[in-house]
Design a protein around this motif. Structure first.
Motif, mmCIF file in Angstrom:
data_model
loop_
_atom_site.group_PDB
_atom_site.id
_atom_site.type_symbol
_atom_site.label_atom_id
_atom_site.label_comp_id
_atom_site.label_asym_id
_atom_site.label_seq_id
_atom_site.Cartn_x
_atom_site.Cartn_y
_atom_site.Cartn_z
ATOM 1 N N VAL A 288 24.281 25.497 -17.894
ATOM 2 C CA VAL A 288 23.866 24.101 -17.967
ATOM 3 C C VAL A 288 25.134 23.261 -17.882
ATOM 4 C CG1 VAL A 288 22.734 22.335 -19.367
ATOM 5 C CG2 VAL A 288 21.929 24.700 -19.441
ATOM 6 N N VAL A 289 25.107 22.229 -17.059
ATOM 7 C CA VAL A 289 26.285 21.377 -16.877
ATOM 8 C C VAL A 289 25.937 19.940 -17.259
ATOM 9 C CG1 VAL A 289 27.849 20.371 -15.167
ATOM 10 C CG2 VAL A 289 27.319 22.808 -15.086
ATOM 11 N N GLY A 290 26.803 19.310 -18.032
ATOM 12 C CA GLY A 290 26.647 17.906 -18.387
ATOM 13 C C GLY A 290 27.551 17.035 -17.539
ATOM 14 N N SER B 204 16.790 19.667 -13.298
ATOM 15 C CA SER B 204 17.712 18.805 -14.033
ATOM 16 C C SER B 204 16.967 17.659 -14.701
ATOM 17 C CB SER B 204 18.780 18.234 -13.084
ATOM 18 O OG SER B 204 19.548 19.271 -12.527
ATOM 19 N N SER B 205 17.649 17.005 -15.646
ATOM 20 C CA SER B 205 17.079 15.850 -16.331
ATOM 21 C C SER B 205 18.162 14.791 -16.524
ATOM 22 C CB SER B 205 16.473 16.246 -17.680
ATOM 23 O OG SER B 205 17.456 16.792 -18.531
ATOM 24 N N ASP C 220 26.429 2.328 -22.336
ATOM 25 C CA ASP C 220 27.513 2.762 -21.458
ATOM 26 C C ASP C 220 27.443 4.225 -21.045
ATOM 27 O OD1 ASP C 220 28.613 0.204 -21.685
ATOM 28 O OD2 ASP C 220 29.691 0.759 -23.513
ATOM 29 N N ASN C 221 26.374 4.921 -21.412
ATOM 30 C CA ASN C 221 26.315 6.352 -21.119
ATOM 31 C C ASN C 221 24.996 6.730 -20.457
ATOM 32 O OD1 ASN C 221 28.824 7.590 -22.510
ATOM 33 N ND2 ASN C 221 27.943 6.262 -24.080
ATOM 34 N N PHE C 222 25.098 7.237 -19.227
ATOM 35 C CA PHE C 222 23.950 7.794 -18.528
ATOM 36 C C PHE C 222 24.329 9.210 -18.136
ATOM 37 C CE2 PHE C 222 21.077 8.336 -14.806
ATOM 38 C CZ PHE C 222 19.883 8.140 -15.492
ATOM 39 N N ILE C 223 23.600 10.176 -18.667
ATOM 40 C CA ILE C 223 23.995 11.578 -18.573
ATOM 41 C C ILE C 223 23.011 12.366 -17.720
ATOM 42 C CG2 ILE C 223 24.563 13.660 -19.886
ATOM 43 C CD1 ILE C 223 26.387 11.229 -20.464
ATOM 44 N N CYS C 224 23.543 13.167 -16.820
ATOM 45 C CA CYS C 224 22.741 14.131 -16.065
ATOM 46 C C CYS C 224 22.970 15.505 -16.668
ATOM 47 C CB CYS C 224 23.144 14.146 -14.595
ATOM 48 S SG CYS C 224 22.389 15.516 -13.663
ATOM 49 N N LEU D 76 13.328 16.417 -10.322
ATOM 50 C CA LEU D 76 13.915 15.644 -9.226
ATOM 51 C C LEU D 76 14.747 16.505 -8.281
ATOM 52 C CD1 LEU D 76 15.048 12.384 -11.034
ATOM 53 C CD2 LEU D 76 13.681 12.462 -8.952
ATOM 54 N N VAL D 77 14.653 16.174 -6.998
ATOM 55 C CA VAL D 77 15.447 16.825 -5.960
ATOM 56 C C VAL D 77 16.630 15.937 -5.603
ATOM 57 C CG1 VAL D 77 15.469 17.569 -3.544
ATOM 58 C CG2 VAL D 77 13.491 18.070 -4.984
ATOM 59 N N PHE D 78 17.812 16.518 -5.547
ATOM 60 C CA PHE D 78 18.992 15.789 -5.082
ATOM 61 C C PHE D 78 19.992 16.772 -4.501
ATOM 62 C CE2 PHE D 78 19.263 16.529 -9.659
ATOM 63 C CZ PHE D 78 20.513 17.106 -9.830
ATOM 64 N N VAL D 79 20.979 16.246 -3.811
ATOM 65 C CA VAL D 79 22.030 17.076 -3.216
ATOM 66 C C VAL D 79 23.343 16.769 -3.933
ATOM 67 C CG1 VAL D 79 23.221 17.749 -1.102
ATOM 68 C CG2 VAL D 79 20.840 16.961 -0.986
ATOM 69 N N VAL D 80 23.963 17.802 -4.487
ATOM 70 C CA VAL D 80 25.245 17.654 -5.171
ATOM 71 C C VAL D 80 26.352 17.835 -4.145
ATOM 72 C CG1 VAL D 80 26.695 18.434 -7.081
ATOM 73 C CG2 VAL D 80 24.202 18.694 -7.216
#
Length: 227
Positions: free
Chosen positions: A165-167, A62-63, A70-74, A41-45
Motif C-alpha cells: 500500500v502506498v500513500g 485505490s481510495s 491542506d491535505n488530500f491523500i491517495c 477509480l481508474v487512473f494512469v500513474v
C-alpha cells in the motif's frame, strides 16, 4: 436469502478456466475480488524511469481522502514491488495520477503492453506526455484531470506480500475547464470518471459477467437528516 461465502471454498473453474490460474493471470487477485466486484477509480500513474523514459501504469484498487484543508491523500492499495511504477516512485519520490474518460480508455489499456524498460510508455500508447507543474514527472495531456503527487509512505498488504500500500500527497491538480460544470461535461456520467469493475462472479457456479469498466450517474440530492 443470504448465503455465507468462504474465501477458501470456491468453484473449481471460472468460466471454464482453472480458478487458481485465472486469479493469478488477472493480476494476483483474491477470490473475494470477483465475489464482491467492488468498483474503484481508474487512473494512469506516470513518472520517469531511471533511464529517463516515460513510465505509465494503468491502476485501480485505490481510495482518496481529504484530511484538513491542506491535505488530500491517495492510498494506492495494490502496488507490485517488482514493477516499474514502484521503482520510479522510490527513486523520484513523485508521480502524476491521470484520470481518463472512456474516449481514451483503449489507449490507456495499451500502457499494459508497452511496458518495456526502454519504451516511452505514454507516447508508445498513442497518448501525449507533457511536463507537470509542481513535480518532476510527465503527465498525460488527454486525461481530463491530472493529480501531481509526492510519495509519503509504503506498507506491505500483509507480511511477506509482494505488493504494498502506498500513500501519496496531492500537491497540484490540473483540470479541463469544461469539467468544472456538471451541467456541461462535468466529472460524472458517461464522459466522467471511470471505475474498474472486477468481473462480477457467481460464487456457486463460477460464471463471470463480462464487465470491464463503468461510470457513475449522479442521483438526486438527498437531505442528510440523521435523526
Amino acid at each position: 436469502m443470504k448465503k455465507e461465502i468462504s474465501i477458501f471454498e470456491r468453484p473449481e473453474s471460472l468460466n471454464g478456466y482453472d480458478t487458481k490460474q485465472y486469479l493469478e493471470a488477472c493480476g494476483n487477485l483474491s477470490w473475494f475480488d470477483l465475489v464482491t466486484a467492488m468498483p474503484s477509480l481508474v487512473f494512469v500513474v506516470t513518472g520517469w524511469k531511471s533511464n529517463g523514459k516515460e513510465n505509465a501504469c494503468l491502476h485501480s484498487w485505490s481510495s482518496f481522502a481529504g484530511s484538513g484543508a491542506d491535505n488530500f491523500i491517495c492510498i494506492m492499495g495494490k502496488v507490485d514491488k517488482g514493477g516499474h511504477m514502484y521503482q520510479s516512485l522510490k527513486e523520484t519520490q513523485v508521480c502524476v495520477l491521470n484520470f481518463p474518460s472512456k474516449d481514451i480508455y483503449d489507449r490507456c489499456i495499451k500502457t499494459i503492453g508497452n511496458n518495456e524498460f526502454e519504451t516511452d510508455e505514454i507516447t508508445a500508447s498513442g497518448l501525449t506526455a507533457e511536463k507537470a507543474s509542481k513535480v518532476n514527472a510527465p503527465r498525460i495531456k488527454e486525461c481530463f484531470l491530472n493529480m501531481e503527487c509526492e510519495f509519503l509512505w509504503e506498507h506491505e498488504l500483509f507480511e511477506g506480500s509482494k505488493e504494498v500500500v502506498v500513500g501519496l500527497k496531492a500537491v497540484n491538480i490540473c483540470m479541463d475547464r469544461e469539467r468544472y460544470d456538471q451541467s456541461a461535461f462535468g466529472r460524472y456520467g458517461k464522459n466522467g470518471y471511470l471505475y474498474q469493475i472486477d468481473q462480477p462472479t457467481n460464487p456457486e457456479t463460477g460464471e463471470i459477467a463480462p464487465i470491464n469498466y463503468g461510470t457513475v450517474e449522479p442521483g438526486a440530492h438527498l437531505e442528510w437528516i440523521t435523526k
